[in-house]
Design a protein around this motif. Structure first.
Motif, PDB file in Angstrom:
ATOM      1  N   MET A 116       0.846  -1.142  -0.086  1.00 28.40           N
ATOM      2  CA  MET A 116       0.000   0.100   0.063  1.00 28.40           C
ATOM      3  C   MET A 116       0.840   1.256  -0.181  1.00 28.40           C
ATOM      4  SD  MET A 116      -2.672  -1.574  -0.120  1.00 28.40           S
ATOM      5  CE  MET A 116      -3.634  -0.230  -0.212  1.00 28.40           C
ATOM      6  N   SER A 117       0.882   2.077  -0.873  1.00 34.14           N
ATOM      7  CA  SER A 117       1.355   3.361  -1.026  1.00 34.14           C
ATOM      8  C   SER A 117       0.867   4.423  -1.648  1.00 34.14           C
ATOM      9  CB  SER A 117       2.674   3.067  -1.502  1.00 34.14           C
ATOM     10  OG  SER A 117       3.446   4.169  -2.096  1.00 34.14           O
ATOM     11  N   PRO A 118       0.804   5.631  -1.229  1.00 34.49           N
ATOM     12  CA  PRO A 118      -0.008   6.652  -2.198  1.00 34.49           C
ATOM     13  C   PRO A 118       0.838   6.941  -3.487  1.00 34.49           C
ATOM     14  CG  PRO A 118       1.037   7.694  -0.229  1.00 34.49           C
ATOM     15  CD  PRO A 118       1.293   6.125  -0.082  1.00 34.49           C
TER      16      PRO A 118
ATOM     17  N   TYR B 134      -4.941  10.899  -1.322  1.00 35.45           N
ATOM     18  CA  TYR B 134      -4.912  11.640  -0.073  1.00 35.45           C
ATOM     19  C   TYR B 134      -4.063  10.403   0.866  1.00 35.45           C
ATOM     20  CZ  TYR B 134      -8.341   7.895  -0.225  1.00 35.45           C
ATOM     21  OH  TYR B 134      -9.083   6.858  -0.645  1.00 35.45           O
ATOM     22  N   ILE B 135      -3.517  11.055   1.945  1.00 36.91           N
ATOM     23  CA  ILE B 135      -2.602  10.470   2.933  1.00 36.91           C
ATOM     24  C   ILE B 135      -3.212   9.733   4.106  1.00 36.91           C
ATOM     25  CG2 ILE B 135      -0.357  10.227   3.999  1.00 36.91           C
ATOM     26  CD1 ILE B 135      -0.072  10.958   1.040  1.00 36.91           C
ATOM     27  N   LEU B 136      -2.973   8.413   4.310  1.00 37.79           N
ATOM     28  CA  LEU B 136      -3.677   7.774   5.426  1.00 37.79           C
ATOM     29  C   LEU B 136      -2.249   7.734   6.339  1.00 37.79           C
ATOM     30  CD1 LEU B 136      -5.158   4.836   3.657  1.00 37.79           C
ATOM     31  CD2 LEU B 136      -6.379   6.840   4.648  1.00 37.79           C
TER      32      LEU B 136
ATOM     33  N   GLY C 129      -1.488   4.845   7.688  1.00 37.73           N
ATOM     34  CA  GLY C 129      -0.918   3.623   7.526  1.00 37.73           C
ATOM     35  C   GLY C 129      -1.527   2.961   6.393  1.00 37.73           C
ATOM     36  N   GLY C 130      -0.730   1.818   5.962  1.00 39.53           N
ATOM     37  CA  GLY C 130      -1.642   0.984   4.869  1.00 39.53           C
ATOM     38  C   GLY C 130      -2.653   0.006   5.374  1.00 39.53           C
TER      39      GLY C 130
ATOM     40  N   PHE D  61       4.702   5.103   9.173  1.00 42.45           N
ATOM     41  CA  PHE D  61       5.733   6.311   9.637  1.00 42.45           C
ATOM     42  C   PHE D  61       5.896   7.082   7.798  1.00 42.45           C
ATOM     43  CE2 PHE D  61       7.583   2.430  11.562  1.00 42.45           C
ATOM     44  CZ  PHE D  61       6.934   2.770  12.721  1.00 42.45           C
ATOM     45  N   GLU D  62       7.021   7.361   7.491  1.00 42.56           N
ATOM     46  CA  GLU D  62       7.159   8.351   6.217  1.00 42.56           C
ATOM     47  C   GLU D  62       7.028   7.004   4.934  1.00 42.56           C
ATOM     48  OE1 GLU D  62       7.084  11.383   5.839  1.00 42.56           O
ATOM     49  OE2 GLU D  62       6.765  11.200   8.098  1.00 42.56           O
ATOM     50  N   GLY D  63       7.259   5.728   5.281  1.00 45.67           N
ATOM     51  CA  GLY D  63       7.001   4.989   3.993  1.00 45.67           C
ATOM     52  C   GLY D  63       8.205   4.075   4.138  1.00 45.67           C
TER      53      GLY D  63
ATOM     54  N   VAL E 290       0.238  -0.140  -4.768  1.00 47.83           N
ATOM     55  CA  VAL E 290      -1.143   0.266  -4.800  1.00 47.83           C
ATOM     56  C   VAL E 290      -1.564   1.326  -4.209  1.00 47.83           C
ATOM     57  CG1 VAL E 290      -3.605  -0.746  -4.620  1.00 47.83           C
ATOM     58  CG2 VAL E 290      -1.730  -2.091  -5.519  1.00 47.83           C
ATOM     59  N   SER E 291      -2.278   2.418  -4.626  1.00 41.90           N
ATOM     60  CA  SER E 291      -2.619   3.571  -3.895  1.00 41.90           C
ATOM     61  C   SER E 291      -4.430   3.302  -3.816  1.00 41.90           C
ATOM     62  CB  SER E 291      -2.241   4.753  -4.546  1.00 41.90           C
ATOM     63  OG  SER E 291      -3.159   5.880  -4.088  1.00 41.90           O
ATOM     64  N   ILE E 292      -5.122   3.776  -2.833  1.00 40.60           N
ATOM     65  CA  ILE E 292      -6.357   3.811  -2.841  1.00 40.60           C
ATOM     66  C   ILE E 292      -6.926   5.008  -2.984  1.00 40.60           C
ATOM     67  CG2 ILE E 292      -6.564   1.819  -1.442  1.00 40.60           C
ATOM     68  CD1 ILE E 292      -7.581   3.498   0.736  1.00 40.60           C
ATOM     69  N   GLY E 293      -6.075   6.130  -3.494  1.00 43.87           N
ATOM     70  CA  GLY E 293      -6.710   7.516  -3.492  1.00 43.87           C
ATOM     71  C   GLY E 293      -5.691   8.583  -3.226  1.00 43.87           C
TER      72      GLY E 293
ATOM     73  N   GLY F 128       2.436  -0.115   4.874  1.00 45.36           N
ATOM     74  CA  GLY F 128       3.585   1.015   5.257  1.00 45.36           C
ATOM     75  C   GLY F 128       3.233   1.736   6.705  1.00 45.36           C
TER      76      GLY F 128
HETATM   77  N1  SAH Z   1       5.203   9.879   3.122  1.00 44.74           N
HETATM   78  C1  SAH Z   1       4.421   9.190   2.258  1.00 44.74           C
HETATM   79  C2  SAH Z   1       3.306   8.915   2.976  1.00 44.74           C
HETATM   80  C3  SAH Z   1       3.567   7.774   4.196  1.00 44.74           C
HETATM   81  S1  SAH Z   1       1.955   7.596   4.814  1.00 44.74           S
HETATM   82  C4  SAH Z   1       4.137   9.972   1.011  1.00 44.74           C
HETATM   83  O1  SAH Z   1       4.075  11.381   1.220  1.00 44.74           O
HETATM   84  O2  SAH Z   1       3.998   9.264  -0.211  1.00 44.74           O
HETATM   85  C5  SAH Z   1       2.290   5.777   5.677  1.00 44.74           C
HETATM   86  C6  SAH Z   1       1.967   4.548   4.967  1.00 44.74           C
HETATM   87  O3  SAH Z   1       0.350   4.629   4.844  1.00 44.74           O
HETATM   88  C7  SAH Z   1       2.262   4.554   3.517  1.00 44.74           C
HETATM   89  O4  SAH Z   1       3.665   3.814   3.633  1.00 44.74           O
HETATM   90  C8  SAH Z   1       1.220   3.492   2.946  1.00 44.74           C
HETATM   91  O5  SAH Z   1       1.371   2.071   3.320  1.00 44.74           O
HETATM   92  C9  SAH Z   1       0.055   4.033   3.684  1.00 44.74           C
HETATM   93  N2  SAH Z   1      -0.920   4.932   2.717  1.00 44.74           N
HETATM   94  C10 SAH Z   1      -0.869   6.201   2.928  1.00 44.74           C
HETATM   95  N3  SAH Z   1      -1.851   6.934   2.054  1.00 44.74           N
HETATM   96  C11 SAH Z   1      -2.177   5.707   1.187  1.00 44.74           C
HETATM   97  C12 SAH Z   1      -3.002   5.793   0.140  1.00 44.74           C
HETATM   98  N4  SAH Z   1      -3.444   6.594  -0.480  1.00 44.74           N
HETATM   99  N5  SAH Z   1      -3.071   4.750  -0.559  1.00 44.74           N
HETATM  100  C13 SAH Z   1      -2.363   3.532   0.200  1.00 44.74           C
HETATM  101  N6  SAH Z   1      -1.694   3.463   1.315  1.00 44.74           N
HETATM  102  C14 SAH Z   1      -1.538   4.522   1.477  1.00 44.74           C
END
Ligand code: SAH
Length: 243
Positions: free
Chosen positions: A86-88, A135-137, A139-140, A114-116, A130-133, A112
């Motif tokens: 999971m990653s943005p 915006y920043i969560l 955690g994954g 923390f910062e990733g 894979v991103s779900i959208g 993920g």
């Molecule tokens: N610093 C990173 C964000 C980290 S958020 C950046 O700016 O790209 C912490 C974790 O949350 C990520 O490692 C990921 O696993 C998960 N996460 C955050 N936003 C997500 C999203 N939109 N889709 C999927 N996973 C997400």
């Protein structure tokens, strides 16, 4: 053979969470899918059981270590099962990809925090981001729940009426048409007359028209893709425009 999910996480207590209830929970109890939540920290090797470290190059927060994650991946990998993280920064999840994954033997999902995650992990292992959208969560894990929920409802025998999936949003490249149910009159509003006509051809045409107009106004991106080449002006017209 049932769909087997492995989730690698620092918070295995978050699983199955909402997927233990309702449709997905029943399907799990029926053995149609299974979920193994693996604690990443169990693969740490130092006495503090550390899974993260400070970012190379400086900056805020912590980064998850490639060595610890690789150990967790290697210990839990199953042949033929795709590994997702999971990653943005990943490719946005689509119904098309969900359908492909649901048709396979299962998934492994790295969550993920923390910062990733140390980027070298993605070079050293075959990982699909894979991103779900956009915006920043924090955690994954919630992303993993989203992905699994979308897969599980497509597994054979999970949805009550198998046909209820066919007309849904995205399946045809359009948003779905709006729904109504009793009471007939609510707060002065009635159900559209056509839905009470009993004329199935007319209802079908109305629903299609609504799907088109809602998609055009709410999701111009989907609308454009749905129309494909048809939105391109004919070559003559294009030529005239240039002049
Ligand atoms: N610093 C990173 C964000 C980290 S958020 C950046 O700016 O790209 C912490 C974790 O949350 C990520 O490692 C990921 O696993 C998960 N996460 C955050 N936003 C997500 C999203 N939109 N889709 C999927 N996973 C997400």
């Amino acid at each position: 053979m049932s769909f087997a999910a492995t989730v690698l996480t620092l918070y295995p207590e978050m699983f199955p969470g909402p997927l233990g209830l309702s449709l997905a929970g029943r399907a799990m109890a029926d053995g149609k899918w299974s979920l193994d939540a693996v604690q990443i920290r169990d693969f740490a090797t130092d006495k503090h059981r550390s899974v993260d470290d400070t970012p190379a190059g400086g900056g805020a927060g912590m980064v998850m270590r490639a060595d610890v994650l690789a150990a967790a991946i290697d210990a839990t990998a199953r042949p033929g099962v795709p590994l997702l993280a999971m990653s943005p920064r990943g490719r946005p999840l689509t119904q098309e990809r969900v359908r492909e994954l649901a048709a396979g033997p299962g998934v492994a999902i790295l969550c993920g925090r923390f910062e990733g995650i140390d980027e070298r992990l993605f070079e050293a292992r075959d990982v699909e981001l894979v991103s779900i959208g956009d915006y920043i969560l924090s955690g994954g894990e919630i992303g993993a729940l989203v992905l699994l929920d979308a897969c599980v409802r497509l597994l054979p025998g999970v949805m009550g009426a198998a046909s209820s999936g066919d007309e849904e949003s995205f399946e045809s490249g359009l948003l779905e048409y709006p729904h109504y149910t009793r009471p007939q009159m609510w707060e002065g509003r009635t159900i559209p007359e056509v839905l009470r006509s009993g004329d199935h051809a007319k209802i079908k045409a109305w629903r299609h028209a609504m799907a088109e107009s809602d998609t055009r106004s709410r999701r111009p991106d989907l609308w454009e893709r749905h129309n494909g080449v048809r939105v391109q002006p004919p070559s003559d017209a294009r030529h005239e425009e240039e002049e």
